[in-house]
Design an enzyme around this catalytic site. Structure first.
Site, PDB file in Angstrom:
ATOM      1  N   TYR B 153       7.320  -4.817  -1.086  1.00  0.00           N
ATOM      2  CA  TYR B 153       6.609  -6.084  -0.836  1.00  0.00           C
ATOM      3  C   TYR B 153       5.930  -6.591  -2.114  1.00  0.00           C
ATOM      4  O   TYR B 153       5.099  -5.903  -2.702  1.00  0.00           O
ATOM      5  CB  TYR B 153       5.602  -5.847   0.280  1.00  0.00           C
ATOM      6  CG  TYR B 153       4.611  -6.967   0.538  1.00  0.00           C
ATOM      7  CD1 TYR B 153       5.050  -8.268   0.774  1.00  0.00           C
ATOM      8  CD2 TYR B 153       3.241  -6.720   0.573  1.00  0.00           C
ATOM      9  CE1 TYR B 153       4.144  -9.284   1.021  1.00  0.00           C
ATOM     10  CE2 TYR B 153       2.330  -7.727   0.830  1.00  0.00           C
ATOM     11  CZ  TYR B 153       2.780  -9.004   1.043  1.00  0.00           C
ATOM     12  OH  TYR B 153       1.882 -10.010   1.284  1.00  0.00           O
ATOM     13  N   ASP B 238       2.580   1.504   6.298  1.00  0.00           N
ATOM     14  CA  ASP B 238       2.296   0.129   6.691  1.00  0.00           C
ATOM     15  C   ASP B 238       3.315  -0.222   7.777  1.00  0.00           C
ATOM     16  O   ASP B 238       4.500  -0.398   7.494  1.00  0.00           O
ATOM     17  CB  ASP B 238       2.456  -0.743   5.441  1.00  0.00           C
ATOM     18  CG  ASP B 238       2.269  -2.227   5.702  1.00  0.00           C
ATOM     19  OD1 ASP B 238       2.551  -2.673   6.829  1.00  0.00           O
ATOM     20  OD2 ASP B 238       1.879  -2.960   4.774  1.00  0.00           O
ATOM     21  N   ILE B 240       3.324  -2.881   9.924  1.00  0.00           N
ATOM     22  CA  ILE B 240       2.997  -4.200  10.479  1.00  0.00           C
ATOM     23  C   ILE B 240       4.184  -4.875  11.155  1.00  0.00           C
ATOM     24  O   ILE B 240       4.003  -5.869  11.847  1.00  0.00           O
ATOM     25  CB  ILE B 240       2.376  -5.141   9.417  1.00  0.00           C
ATOM     26  CG1 ILE B 240       3.383  -5.496   8.321  1.00  0.00           C
ATOM     27  CG2 ILE B 240       1.121  -4.545   8.820  1.00  0.00           C
ATOM     28  CD1 ILE B 240       2.891  -6.607   7.399  1.00  0.00           C
ATOM     29  N   LYS B 279       2.472 -10.265  12.057  1.00  0.00           N
ATOM     30  CA  LYS B 279       3.920 -10.308  12.231  1.00  0.00           C
ATOM     31  C   LYS B 279       4.306 -10.092  13.685  1.00  0.00           C
ATOM     32  O   LYS B 279       5.008 -10.912  14.279  1.00  0.00           O
ATOM     33  CB  LYS B 279       4.575  -9.237  11.348  1.00  0.00           C
ATOM     34  CG  LYS B 279       4.103  -9.236   9.904  1.00  0.00           C
ATOM     35  CD  LYS B 279       4.335 -10.563   9.190  1.00  0.00           C
ATOM     36  CE  LYS B 279       3.881 -10.498   7.744  1.00  0.00           C
ATOM     37  NZ  LYS B 279       4.011 -11.764   7.040  1.00  0.00           N
TER      38      LYS B 279
END
Lengths: 497, 497
Positions: B153, B238, B240, B279
């Protein structure tokens, strides 16, 4: 959890393990005590009353009325839900344009309309807590120093220092001149810091002052602006109580001074304002903090940092509508000032009945209460903490001792008066009056018994007597018909207060 | 502003002036280009279509329906305004109890109900942006290293490094094994880092992966848990995109693995999860980030830090109600998965028509598009950026080049597909198809003209021809009856996407 014998501490960061978060102070200890036994007029009338929390609950009815009349301002109403998708997806770190414009406009109104603010310089942050940390990250490196007049807001130790590594050096103010800040005192602290090989990056003020409730006069502010310009250090003014003023005195924002001072005497690149809606609007839960800087680079940098603490777009939208309602804003600010004035008057008059005076103030949600005459030893902070523990645990009021604000003189306490209803305030006042009266009686008793040498050194017995008398007086209070349930903050946030 | 000749840069912090905020990457440059000329089906049909933004706009209608049916969940309705004072004043950094409980419950549901989460370990933060920074502040000192599989990311460079001083060392993954992460690759990067005298504090994964959309299998996750335990370093996952999955594959949370692995093989004090509602619920504007740690000290420390980025209490209340509505949550998650699957299928099928393939994936709001065959030089990142500029400025699609995700192979692009309506998606697909087709035609023309040596070296003319053809094809597109105004994110947030 984890493997037996694993040492989780060793694998964490220095920040996580250095205890610099400041929560060990009495300021927070009082909140924790309150948490265990929170007062409620009907459900827990013997509980601790929260007077350590600088909340403003006096005008929320006006906001509620506005909400009822403006359902389209919310994405959660039939009238406003059509905006839901746009708002739910809005994560631009500039913020909604109309939010920034409304905030800039409100900031001007909250300063009496004597100054305007540029929406392009309004940077969002997670409450003033986040705003103060952000400005430190922008201005100073670890080990750099900011000067702060003391007594100062207890949680600055966390907000300004903890994760930034910035150091605080206090500029001590004292009762000898009513805790007034002078440019000479700042100069002295600056010199001292330099002599210790510290790199001073700036000066931070709260104006109106937390915890004092006092305001800087225009001439002093001008002198300070000239001082920082001369020394090429920053001036950060935390003005989160700008509209939380209740006397005829006009609050003077550094924004006015920047306009007033001769251009050769001010480098505006050094001037920054922190603002918030937590105090002036009474909305701490909404986490609206603002960094307003005259320095383009700081605006740009702080905006990039705002990604770490943006204001919820749901909240932005509602406040954008509310704060652009001119009629509402003007009425709210006027009414807020009026109600605060009345509340302050009732509270300080009540204290006077107990022979307690406060520092003369005209802003804030608290008074700076002088209990020096009640200390066992007037020069000892141990005595202050001893008295404070009695106030918390026996008088059952969570007030905050001056030492937690780094006050250099023992015996001063910050007492909040706007986070409760009238009934609760009355109970608080009667507890104080009762305590002082018992204390005086005890002194008489002590004197008498000292003379007769009858119950000398029998402290345990005396203590018991005091407690039972306090308890009796409490019972009397609640039999006086104070039965309506009142508003009281049920929560002890370990943050901005 | 400021005194003429004043040097504002010199008086700011290293953080403010070190350009480590990461906004110089192409990832953000594309957003800025989009900002100047944003596509709209009717108002600006020749504008740039935003495909660089990982938003989920596919299920917001379900949330809107819920809002209409549950007016009491908001403090801004006649049915809910009675809660206004309590909520507006709520600033406890633990968060509303029912919010924490609802989040914990939702986190379990979003992972197929195969694992439960403890509300006492749910720590709020300002979006995943804030959550990722917070966990870094808790775990690592400046100069310490976190390993991250690349491509990763783009904004991690800001979120994890900028203010914390933490360093990132990539664990390169490649197309040779479909960018699959192996414990061997992690071990290699760990060894390399140690050889450079770097202190490795942990490994960070995005699972499902951003930008790949792939998911880690259970065995690899187990191996990684064993690896970090053996090395006594942290594992931050992570997650998400946990519920943003659309194939039959079940996403495996590290929370499941922690339960599955033998107790002697995992030190749970090293395991931390980052979550968010941006998200999986499509609510990035609401700034709900979560740190969930199995380490008590991290929970305690992160909670203190959450003061810098709390979730607005207004937003907490609404989400607490919504996410504790079992029927709504189950339907939302099912429908979300279904609609994502359909959208993904439509998009990848459309790409196939242009002979474009993507990495096989089953999660995320994007595909990892293989355009290696369109590069002038398959081994050059200059060629990737050259192609990317054509895609932005001629094809008028803001996609993100692989290099901005630190991909080690040129020619890959992340393309988001869930932040627009069906009509806009169709326009985007036809632009791509048209571009590839023109590109192929040009190649044929080039070959022919090369042979005849007629218009050799006449690049300017050729370029003009391409542009006019593209323009023609665009005009045709909009004459095909695509006239309904569609949803399109009008904003380019320089944050989590």
């Amino acid at each position: 959890m984890g493997l037996p014998g694993s040492n989780s501490g060793a694998i964490l960061s220095k920040i996580a393990t250095n205890n610099q978060h400041g929560e060990n102070s009495e300021y927070f200890e009082g909140w924790k005590a309150y948490d265990k036994d929170p007062f409620h007029l009907s459900h827990n009338p013997h509980g601790i009353i929260q007077m350590g929390l600088a909340e403003n609950q006096l005008c929320l009815d006006l906001i509620k009325d506005w909400i009822k009349e403006n359902p389209e301002a919310s994405i959660c109403t039939l009238e406003g839900v059509h905006q839901f998708s746009d708002i739910a997806n809005f994560q631009d770190y500039h913020g909604l344009k109309k939010f920034r414009e409304a905030i800039a406009h409100f900031m001007g109104k909250a300063r009496g309309g004597r100054v305007t603010f540029d929406p392009e310089r309004v940077v969002m942050s997670g409450g003033a807590t986040g705003a103060n940390e952000t400005i430190m990250f922008c201005l100073a490196d670890p080990g750099d120093v900011f000067l702060i007049p003391s007594p100062y807001y207890a949680a600055f130790d966390r907000d300004l220092r903890w994760r930034t590594g910035v150091e605080i050096i206090p500029v001590p103010c004292s009762s000898s001149n009513n805790f007034r800040l002078t440019v000479e005192a700042v100069g002295w602290a600056y010199k001292k810091a330099q002599e210790s090989n510290k790199k001073v990056k700036g000066l931070i003020l709260t104006n109106p002052s937390n915890p004092l409730g006092t305001m800087l006069d225009k001439d002093t502010l001008k002198d300070l602006v000239r001082f920082v310009t001369k020394k090429n250090i920053h001036l950060v003014v935390d003005e989160i109580y700008a509209a939380t003023v209740f006397s005829g005195d006009n609050f003077v924002s550094v924004a006015e001074v920047v306009n007033d001072v001769d251009i050769s005497e001010v480098n505006v690149d050094l001037i920054h304002i922190v603002y918030s809606l937590s105090k002036d609007m009474g909305l701490p839960g909404f986490r609206v903090g603002i960094v307003y800087s005259y320095n383009d680079s700081v605006v740009s940098c702080a905006r990039k940092m705002s990604s770490f603490g943006l204001v919820s777009s749901q909240t932005q939208l509602m406040l954008a509508s509310m704060l652009s309602d001119e009629r509402f804003v003007e009425n709210f600010l006027m009414e807020n000032s009026k109600r605060l004035g009345i509340r302050h008057e009732v509270f300080t008059t009540g204290l006077k009945k107990a022979d307690i005076t406060c520092l003369t103030s005209s802003g804030g949600l608290f008074v700076w209460m002088d209990l020096r005459h009640l200390l066992r030893d007037r020069n000892s902070f141990e005595s202050e903490i001893e008295l404070w523990r009695i106030i918390i645990h026996k008088v059952k009021l969570n007030v905050s001792p001056g030492s937690s604000f780094h006050c250099t003189e023992p015996g001063w306490f910050r007492v909040c008066f706007a986070n409760m209803d009238d009934d609760t305030l009355r109970v608080a006042l009667r507890r104080i009056q009762d305590f002082v009266s018992k204390n005086n009686n005890n002194k008489i008793v002590e004197k008498a018994t000292d003379k007769d040498q009858v119950i000398q050194n029998n402290n345990a017995k005396k203590q018991k007597w005091r407690q039972s008398n306090l308890r009796l007086s409490f019972r009397r209070l609640y039999e006086d018909g104070l039965s309506s349930p009142g508003i009281m903050s049920p929560h002890s946030p370990l943050l901005r207060a």
